[in-house]
Design a protein around this motif. Structure first.
Motif, PDB file in Angstrom:
ATOM      1  N   ARG A  26      85.239 -30.292 -19.962  1.00 42.11           N
ATOM      2  CA  ARG A  26      84.073 -29.396 -19.920  1.00 42.11           C
ATOM      3  C   ARG A  26      82.927 -29.991 -19.104  1.00 42.11           C
ATOM      4  O   ARG A  26      82.119 -29.267 -18.538  1.00 42.11           O
ATOM      5  CB  ARG A  26      83.588 -29.127 -21.353  1.00 42.11           C
ATOM      6  CG  ARG A  26      84.254 -27.923 -21.969  1.00 42.11           C
ATOM      7  CD  ARG A  26      83.540 -27.495 -23.238  1.00 42.11           C
ATOM      8  NE  ARG A  26      84.494 -26.826 -24.092  1.00 42.11           N
ATOM      9  CZ  ARG A  26      84.870 -27.260 -25.283  1.00 42.11           C
ATOM     10  NH1 ARG A  26      84.347 -28.355 -25.800  1.00 42.11           N
ATOM     11  NH2 ARG A  26      85.758 -26.602 -25.975  1.00 42.11           N
TER      12      ARG A  26
ATOM     13  N   GLN B 185      97.404 -28.441 -18.977  1.00 41.94           N
ATOM     14  CA  GLN B 185      96.657 -28.980 -20.132  1.00 41.94           C
ATOM     15  C   GLN B 185      97.339 -30.219 -20.716  1.00 41.94           C
ATOM     16  O   GLN B 185      98.534 -30.218 -20.982  1.00 41.94           O
ATOM     17  CB  GLN B 185      96.529 -27.921 -21.226  1.00 41.94           C
ATOM     18  CG  GLN B 185      95.698 -28.405 -22.414  1.00 41.94           C
ATOM     19  CD  GLN B 185      95.627 -27.382 -23.519  1.00 41.94           C
ATOM     20  OE1 GLN B 185      95.401 -26.200 -23.257  1.00 41.94           O
ATOM     21  NE2 GLN B 185      95.793 -27.811 -24.751  1.00 41.94           N
ATOM     22  N   VAL B 186      96.512 -31.248 -20.933  1.00 43.39           N
ATOM     23  CA  VAL B 186      97.004 -32.493 -21.531  1.00 43.39           C
ATOM     24  C   VAL B 186      96.613 -32.498 -23.010  1.00 43.39           C
ATOM     25  O   VAL B 186      95.483 -32.171 -23.350  1.00 43.39           O
ATOM     26  CB  VAL B 186      96.335 -33.713 -20.832  1.00 43.39           C
ATOM     27  CG1 VAL B 186      96.716 -35.017 -21.509  1.00 43.39           C
ATOM     28  CG2 VAL B 186      96.706 -33.737 -19.363  1.00 43.39           C
TER      29      VAL B 186
ATOM     30  N   SER C  66      85.605 -35.672 -23.427  1.00 43.66           N
ATOM     31  CA  SER C  66      85.034 -36.466 -24.531  1.00 43.66           C
ATOM     32  C   SER C  66      86.080 -37.370 -25.183  1.00 43.66           C
ATOM     33  O   SER C  66      85.757 -38.458 -25.663  1.00 43.66           O
ATOM     34  CB  SER C  66      84.410 -35.539 -25.582  1.00 43.66           C
ATOM     35  OG  SER C  66      85.397 -34.664 -26.102  1.00 43.66           O
TER      36      SER C  66
ATOM     37  N   GLN D 104      92.999 -34.646 -30.279  1.00 37.19           N
ATOM     38  CA  GLN D 104      94.092 -33.807 -29.775  1.00 37.19           C
ATOM     39  C   GLN D 104      94.322 -34.059 -28.283  1.00 37.19           C
ATOM     40  O   GLN D 104      95.421 -33.880 -27.785  1.00 37.19           O
ATOM     41  CB  GLN D 104      93.779 -32.316 -29.992  1.00 37.19           C
ATOM     42  CG  GLN D 104      93.607 -31.906 -31.428  1.00 37.19           C
ATOM     43  CD  GLN D 104      92.171 -32.030 -31.915  1.00 37.19           C
ATOM     44  OE1 GLN D 104      91.304 -32.533 -31.209  1.00 37.19           O
ATOM     45  NE2 GLN D 104      91.916 -31.579 -33.123  1.00 37.19           N
TER      46      GLN D 104
ATOM     47  N   THR E  95      98.426 -29.637 -27.820  1.00 35.05           N
ATOM     48  CA  THR E  95      98.979 -28.305 -27.555  1.00 35.05           C
ATOM     49  C   THR E  95      99.239 -28.097 -26.068  1.00 35.05           C
ATOM     50  O   THR E  95      99.510 -26.995 -25.631  1.00 35.05           O
ATOM     51  CB  THR E  95      98.034 -27.208 -28.097  1.00 35.05           C
ATOM     52  OG1 THR E  95      96.686 -27.578 -27.766  1.00 35.05           O
ATOM     53  CG2 THR E  95      98.151 -27.059 -29.587  1.00 35.05           C
TER      54      THR E  95
ATOM     55  N   ASN F  97      82.170 -40.768 -17.757  1.00 34.30           N
ATOM     56  CA  ASN F  97      81.465 -39.915 -18.712  1.00 34.30           C
ATOM     57  C   ASN F  97      79.996 -40.318 -18.760  1.00 34.30           C
ATOM     58  O   ASN F  97      79.665 -41.499 -18.676  1.00 34.30           O
ATOM     59  CB  ASN F  97      82.104 -40.058 -20.101  1.00 34.30           C
ATOM     60  CG  ASN F  97      81.791 -38.890 -21.002  1.00 34.30           C
ATOM     61  OD1 ASN F  97      80.632 -38.594 -21.263  1.00 34.30           O
ATOM     62  ND2 ASN F  97      82.835 -38.198 -21.457  1.00 34.30           N
TER      63      ASN F  97
ATOM     64  N   SER G 272      91.531 -30.892 -19.807  1.00 36.37           N
ATOM     65  CA  SER G 272      91.480 -30.812 -21.272  1.00 36.37           C
ATOM     66  C   SER G 272      91.612 -29.348 -21.683  1.00 36.37           C
ATOM     67  O   SER G 272      91.509 -28.445 -20.846  1.00 36.37           O
ATOM     68  CB  SER G 272      90.144 -31.352 -21.779  1.00 36.37           C
ATOM     69  OG  SER G 272      89.122 -30.441 -21.417  1.00 36.37           O
ATOM     70  N   ARG G 273      91.791 -29.122 -22.974  1.00 39.79           N
ATOM     71  CA  ARG G 273      91.859 -27.729 -23.438  1.00 39.79           C
ATOM     72  C   ARG G 273      90.521 -27.025 -23.190  1.00 39.79           C
ATOM     73  O   ARG G 273      90.490 -25.831 -22.898  1.00 39.79           O
ATOM     74  CB  ARG G 273      92.217 -27.714 -24.927  1.00 39.79           C
ATOM     75  CG  ARG G 273      92.243 -26.327 -25.500  1.00 39.79           C
ATOM     76  CD  ARG G 273      93.179 -26.270 -26.682  1.00 39.79           C
ATOM     77  NE  ARG G 273      92.683 -25.371 -27.702  1.00 39.79           N
ATOM     78  CZ  ARG G 273      93.281 -25.180 -28.861  1.00 39.79           C
ATOM     79  NH1 ARG G 273      94.368 -25.849 -29.172  1.00 39.79           N
ATOM     80  NH2 ARG G 273      92.792 -24.350 -29.744  1.00 39.79           N
TER      81      ARG G 273
HETATM   82  P1  FAD Z   1      83.881 -31.730 -24.639  1.00 36.32           P
HETATM   83  O1  FAD Z   1      84.327 -32.247 -25.935  1.00 36.32           O
HETATM   84  O2  FAD Z   1      82.792 -30.718 -24.631  1.00 36.32           O
HETATM   85  O3  FAD Z   1      83.437 -32.995 -23.758  1.00 36.32           O
HETATM   86  C1  FAD Z   1      82.810 -32.920 -22.527  1.00 36.32           C
HETATM   87  C2  FAD Z   1      82.453 -34.356 -22.120  1.00 36.32           C
HETATM   88  O4  FAD Z   1      81.933 -34.358 -20.802  1.00 36.32           O
HETATM   89  C3  FAD Z   1      81.404 -35.015 -23.014  1.00 36.32           C
HETATM   90  O5  FAD Z   1      81.882 -36.264 -23.467  1.00 36.32           O
HETATM   91  C4  FAD Z   1      80.194 -35.206 -22.079  1.00 36.32           C
HETATM   92  O6  FAD Z   1      79.477 -36.397 -22.352  1.00 36.32           O
HETATM   93  C5  FAD Z   1      80.860 -35.281 -20.731  1.00 36.32           C
HETATM   94  N1  FAD Z   1      80.012 -34.853 -19.602  1.00 36.32           N
HETATM   95  C6  FAD Z   1      79.239 -33.727 -19.524  1.00 36.32           C
HETATM   96  N2  FAD Z   1      78.698 -33.641 -18.294  1.00 36.32           N
HETATM   97  C7  FAD Z   1      79.127 -34.723 -17.591  1.00 36.32           C
HETATM   98  C8  FAD Z   1      78.892 -35.194 -16.268  1.00 36.32           C
HETATM   99  N3  FAD Z   1      78.133 -34.505 -15.409  1.00 36.32           N
HETATM  100  N4  FAD Z   1      79.473 -36.361 -15.894  1.00 36.32           N
HETATM  101  C9  FAD Z   1      80.245 -37.075 -16.750  1.00 36.32           C
HETATM  102  N5  FAD Z   1      80.499 -36.664 -18.019  1.00 36.32           N
HETATM  103  C10 FAD Z   1      79.953 -35.503 -18.420  1.00 36.32           C
HETATM  104  N6  FAD Z   1      92.131 -30.498 -26.527  1.00 36.32           N
HETATM  105  C11 FAD Z   1      92.826 -30.969 -25.467  1.00 36.32           C
HETATM  106  O7  FAD Z   1      92.255 -31.500 -24.510  1.00 36.32           O
HETATM  107  N7  FAD Z   1      94.200 -30.830 -25.446  1.00 36.32           N
HETATM  108  C12 FAD Z   1      94.909 -30.266 -26.437  1.00 36.32           C
HETATM  109  O8  FAD Z   1      96.139 -30.153 -26.341  1.00 36.32           O
HETATM  110  C13 FAD Z   1      94.190 -29.794 -27.587  1.00 36.32           C
HETATM  111  N8  FAD Z   1      94.843 -29.246 -28.640  1.00 36.32           N
HETATM  112  C14 FAD Z   1      94.117 -28.864 -29.723  1.00 36.32           C
HETATM  113  C15 FAD Z   1      94.797 -28.380 -30.851  1.00 36.32           C
HETATM  114  C16 FAD Z   1      94.086 -27.994 -31.955  1.00 36.32           C
HETATM  115  C17 FAD Z   1      94.844 -27.483 -33.147  1.00 36.32           C
HETATM  116  C18 FAD Z   1      92.669 -28.084 -31.967  1.00 36.32           C
HETATM  117  C19 FAD Z   1      91.884 -27.669 -33.173  1.00 36.32           C
HETATM  118  C20 FAD Z   1      91.988 -28.540 -30.865  1.00 36.32           C
HETATM  119  C21 FAD Z   1      92.700 -28.936 -29.727  1.00 36.32           C
HETATM  120  N9  FAD Z   1      92.045 -29.418 -28.610  1.00 36.32           N
HETATM  121  C22 FAD Z   1      92.768 -29.909 -27.567  1.00 36.32           C
HETATM  122  C23 FAD Z   1      90.586 -29.308 -28.448  1.00 36.32           C
HETATM  123  C24 FAD Z   1      89.832 -30.606 -28.706  1.00 36.32           C
HETATM  124  O9  FAD Z   1      89.544 -30.727 -30.075  1.00 36.32           O
HETATM  125  C25 FAD Z   1      88.500 -30.626 -27.923  1.00 36.32           C
HETATM  126  O10 FAD Z   1      87.734 -29.513 -28.302  1.00 36.32           O
HETATM  127  C26 FAD Z   1      88.694 -30.620 -26.410  1.00 36.32           C
HETATM  128  O11 FAD Z   1      89.588 -31.628 -26.014  1.00 36.32           O
HETATM  129  C27 FAD Z   1      87.332 -30.884 -25.763  1.00 36.32           C
HETATM  130  O12 FAD Z   1      87.461 -30.784 -24.373  1.00 36.32           O
HETATM  131  P2  FAD Z   1      86.518 -31.650 -23.435  1.00 36.32           P
HETATM  132  O13 FAD Z   1      86.648 -33.098 -23.724  1.00 36.32           O
HETATM  133  O14 FAD Z   1      86.780 -31.189 -22.052  1.00 36.32           O
HETATM  134  O15 FAD Z   1      85.052 -31.086 -23.804  1.00 36.32           O
END
Ligand code: FAD
Length: 325
Positions: free
Chosen positions: A215, A254-255, A273, A277, A258, A292, A240-241
């Motif tokens: 994200r 997607q890594v 982050s 998962q 799921t 990050n 990421s998801r």
């Molecule tokens: P976020 O958690 O929002 O993290 C974004 C990160 O980006 C933060 O650490 C922030 O500090 C950083 N950031 C923001 N802007 C910048 C910038 N300009 N430069 C550098 N860093 C920055 N997730 C998966 O990935 N894969 C799965 O297979 C998966 N399966 C799931 C299964 C279940 C049953 C459930 C409940 C959830 C699952 N999830 C899965 C979701 C998981 O829990 C997280 O919600 C998801 O991984 C978060 O994605 P993210 O790290 O991209 O986003």
């Protein structure tokens, strides 16, 4: 008696089936039982030696023109009949699209249980039951499931969980061919044509270098700099998801729990982050770089190299440096 691996054949044997043969070999040795690979399809018997060399004692080919393409009705009918007749103690299936459709139907037909998406399998030394471990409660705990009464004990396992076994060209085994009694009415659906989706780039489970975005990348356009870095490194892009749900990258990339479980030589996590998962899908990467803004993000604690800063500044600089050298 016996451990069975339902081996998936789509133009060729699927890698997960061989990974399962490797694991099943260990289980069969511990139980002192025979390992059988069962393959369904049409004109598929060229893979017998391959299965035996990788660990199978016995190979059963179930061949019929109507099994050329997977159908839930056809595959469930012939497999449930054979399993009812031969009564193996364990049946393992890859958690592919086909395996996920087939395994629960088969378990229901056989009136037994199914543990889906296992990440670990072992034999209980006392009861000799199969202990099937899988993530539960969104990956927050690992549940070990036992099927003490019903047989067969059934599990699906996701691709990439177990290593590919080494071939032993001197291994010997037996081969059997069965022609099942099958008609159009058994299939429930008729597959008229199979169309292949052109893959835009390398499969992330095969790639040696993966540049992955979350994200924090901020937009679909933001992924351009990740594609440029991946291209400079000869790798591919994943996500990421969070990024998949935002529509910035395809679901097949997607890594995680799921998504896909990958073990590249280099994994660069940009703006991810590191939710549990997500980590479940990449923690076995050989070298992890995390970029990050937040030094406290969980991904930073598992990274070999944690770079604190804005990915939009760091990633283009990195690409430039790599291109220059
Ligand atoms: P976020 O958690 O929002 O993290 C974004 C990160 O980006 C933060 O650490 C922030 O500090 C950083 N950031 C923001 N802007 C910048 C910038 N300009 N430069 C550098 N860093 C920055 N997730 C998966 O990935 N894969 C799965 O297979 C998966 N399966 C799931 C299964 C279940 C049953 C459930 C409940 C959830 C699952 N999830 C899965 C979701 C998981 O829990 C997280 O919600 C998801 O991984 C978060 O994605 P993210 O790290 O991209 O986003």
């Amino acid at each position: 008696m016996g451990v069975w691996v339902i081996s998936e054949y789509r133009e060729t044997l699927q890698r997960v089936s061989m990974e399962l043969i490797g694991k099943a070999r260990e289980l069969s040795d511990e139980l002192n039982e025979e390992l059988t690979a069962v393959v369904l399809g049409w004109k598929i018997s060229d893979c017998a030696d391959f299965l035996i060399q990788h660990g199978a004692d016995h190979v059963i080919f179930i061949e019929h023109e109507l099994l050329q393409h997977y159908t839930a009705g056809g595959y469930t009918k012939v497999l449930s009949k054979l399993i009812n007749e031969r009564k193996p103690s364990i049946v393992l299936i890859g958690a592919t699209h086909i395996g996920r459709d087939l395994a629960p139907r088969l378990a229901a037909r056989l009136k037994t249980g199914l543990t889906a998406d296992c990440t670990h399998l072992e034999i209980d030394p006392n009861t000799k039951n199969l202990l099937m471990t899988r993530p539960a409660f969104s990956g927050n705990l690992m549940a070990t499931i036992e099927c003490p009464v019903h047989r067969p004990q059934m599990a699906t396992v996701r691709p990439g969980v177990f290593p590919m076994p080494c071939a032993n060209p001197s291994r010997k085994g037996t081969v059997e061919s069965i022609e099942p009694d099958l008609s159009d009415e058994d299939l429930l659906v008729i597959v008229e044509k199979v169309m292949k989706i052109e893959k835009s780039s390398i499969d992330i489970s095969e790639a040696k270098i993966v540049v992955s975005g979350g994200r924090g990348v901020g937009s679909k356009k933001g992924f351009d700099i990740l594609h440029e870095l991946a291209e400079a490194l000869g790798g591919t892009v994943a996500g990421s998801r969070g990024a998949v749900e935002a529509g910035w990258i395809e679901k097949e990339k997607q890594v995680g729990q799921t998504g896909k479980i990958i073990k590249p030589k280099l994994y660069i996590a940009c703006g991810i982050s590191g939710a549990i998962q997500h980590i479940a899908g990449m923690h076995e990467s050989e070298y992890i770089i995390a970029i990050n803004k937040d030094p406290e993000a969980p991904i930073m604690s598992i990274a070999d190299l944690a770079v604190v800063g804005d990915l939009h500044k760091i990633v283009p600089q990195l690409t430039k440096l790599i291109r220059e050298h």
